[in-house]
Design a protein around this motif. Sequence first.
Motif, short mmCIF file in Angstrom:
data_model
loop_
_atom_site.label_atom_id
_atom_site.label_comp_id
_atom_site.label_asym_id
_atom_site.label_seq_id
_atom_site.Cartn_x
_atom_site.Cartn_y
_atom_site.Cartn_z
N VAL A 119 3.53 13.01 1.14
CA VAL A 119 2.63 11.99 0.57
C VAL A 119 3.16 10.62 0.97
N ILE A 120 2.28 9.81 1.56
CA ILE A 120 2.67 8.45 1.93
C ILE A 120 1.81 7.49 1.10
N CYS A 121 2.49 6.73 0.26
CA CYS A 121 1.77 5.84 -0.66
C CYS A 121 1.86 4.41 -0.14
N ALA A 122 0.71 3.85 0.21
CA ALA A 122 0.65 2.44 0.63
C ALA A 122 0.56 1.61 -0.64
N ALA A 171 11.41 8.18 -0.63
CA ALA A 171 12.00 6.97 -0.04
C ALA A 171 11.06 5.81 -0.26
N ARG A 172 11.66 4.61 -0.35
CA ARG A 172 10.84 3.40 -0.49
C ARG A 172 11.34 2.34 0.49
N PHE A 173 10.44 1.86 1.34
CA PHE A 173 10.77 0.76 2.25
C PHE A 173 9.53 -0.12 2.40
N PRO A 174 9.73 -1.41 2.68
CA PRO A 174 8.57 -2.27 2.91
C PRO A 174 8.13 -2.18 4.37
N VAL A 175 6.89 -2.54 4.64
CA VAL A 175 6.43 -2.52 6.04
C VAL A 175 7.13 -3.59 6.87
N THR A 176 7.81 -4.52 6.20
CA THR A 176 8.59 -5.53 6.93
C THR A 176 9.84 -4.92 7.57
N ARG A 177 10.15 -3.68 7.23
CA ARG A 177 11.32 -2.99 7.83
C ARG A 177 10.82 -1.69 8.48
N PRO A 178 10.06 -1.85 9.57
CA PRO A 178 9.36 -0.68 10.12
C PRO A 178 10.28 0.43 10.60
N ASN A 179 11.46 0.09 11.12
CA ASN A 179 12.32 1.17 11.63
C ASN A 179 12.80 2.09 10.51
N GLN A 180 13.16 1.48 9.38
CA GLN A 180 13.59 2.30 8.23
C GLN A 180 12.41 3.14 7.71
N LEU A 181 11.23 2.53 7.75
CA LEU A 181 10.03 3.24 7.28
C LEU A 181 9.72 4.44 8.19
N ILE A 182 9.80 4.22 9.49
CA ILE A 182 9.52 5.33 10.44
C ILE A 182 10.55 6.45 10.25
N ASP A 183 11.83 6.06 10.11
CA ASP A 183 12.88 7.08 9.90
C ASP A 183 12.60 7.89 8.64
N ALA A 184 12.18 7.21 7.57
CA ALA A 184 11.93 7.90 6.30
C ALA A 184 10.74 8.85 6.43
N ILE A 185 9.70 8.42 7.11
CA ILE A 185 8.52 9.29 7.26
C ILE A 185 8.90 10.51 8.11
N GLU A 186 9.68 10.26 9.15
CA GLU A 186 10.12 11.38 10.01
C GLU A 186 10.93 12.38 9.18
N PHE A 196 7.89 12.44 -0.29
CA PHE A 196 7.13 11.25 -0.68
C PHE A 196 7.75 10.00 -0.05
N VAL A 197 6.92 9.17 0.56
CA VAL A 197 7.39 7.89 1.09
C VAL A 197 6.48 6.78 0.54
N GLU A 198 7.12 5.82 -0.11
CA GLU A 198 6.38 4.67 -0.65
C GLU A 198 6.61 3.49 0.28
N ALA A 199 5.52 2.95 0.82
CA ALA A 199 5.63 1.78 1.69
C ALA A 199 5.09 0.57 0.94
N ILE A 200 5.95 -0.42 0.72
CA ILE A 200 5.46 -1.66 0.09
C ILE A 200 4.68 -2.41 1.16
N SER A 201 3.39 -2.61 0.89
CA SER A 201 2.46 -3.08 1.91
C SER A 201 1.73 -4.34 1.41
N ILE A 247 15.04 -0.40 -2.65
CA ILE A 247 14.66 0.38 -1.47
C ILE A 247 15.76 1.40 -1.13
N GLY A 248 15.36 2.40 -0.35
CA GLY A 248 16.33 3.41 0.06
C GLY A 248 15.74 4.80 -0.06
N GLU A 249 16.64 5.78 0.05
CA GLU A 249 16.24 7.18 -0.02
C GLU A 249 16.71 7.78 -1.33
#
Length: 252
Positions: A119-122, A171-186, A196-201, A247-249
Amino acid sequence: MTRDMNKYLRQGLSGTRFCPGCGHGILMGAILRAVDRLGIAMEDLLFVSGIGCAAWIPSPNIGTDTLHTLHGRALAFATGAKLVNPKLTTIVASGDGDLTSIGGNHLIHSARRNLDVTVICANNLIYGMTGGQTASTTPVGARTSTDPDGNNFRPFDICNLVMASGARYAARFPVTRPNQLIDAIEKALRIEGFTFVEAISPCPTQFGRRNSTAEISELYDSVDSKCISRAEAQAMDEDERLRHFVIGEFEP
Ligand SMILES: Cc1ncc(C[n+]2csc(CCOP(=O)(O)OP(=O)(O)O)c2C)c(N)n1
Ligand SMILES: [Mg+2]
């Protein structure tokens, strides 16, 4: 979206429906990059979303099978899809209102039952599509169309909520940190079971203009500057912590 992700987009689109500066577009790019890294074939992938601006991330933009369902019911549809075809990698991508307000029960019970979906929550901290009403994720004090003097109620910590319900990873990361977000989704996609990944958008249109951050870059800076680690959060009192994004895992 840079051209390297074009192969994942539905043919014939002339742009997205997102407002200028909406973080949901960055999140869409992050999801596709994680999928690309894992080499998941388009025909093995299903996206499910509810209703809201965030629900437009997969539909109509992504060229795989997509289920654009009812408000709050994305996980109910994902449960059915998974029963019919358990081999599909199933990603539920939807909004904070959709997943945690009207869809809150489906969220906690899907985690409890360990439904094998990511689940990816924007999380744009507001009901964006319907005019900027207070959501269950709106920070204390933030102004919305239904709380013009500021929201009084504390928001859900969604990562803690799903972890307490039985999630295998959050995991929770903002879209301002895309590399951490991509790693978490992967990582979420690699783990079997409910992840579950929460992206602060940031939402400039409904949140930013009501909260003295009308400039898009100012809103992005404001969101990013509020991101803290769990160690930093532990040193804060509750009131101060609630003004930040931890933020973090989060793992069991
Ligand atoms: C049953 C039902 N109730 C209410 C609505 C109206 N509605 C549509 S989207 C939405 C909120 C969306 O907020 P969120 O999920 O946070 O997505 P965002 O637009 O912020 O990305 C609401 C209340 C609806 N479509 N259906
Ligand atoms: Mg929202």
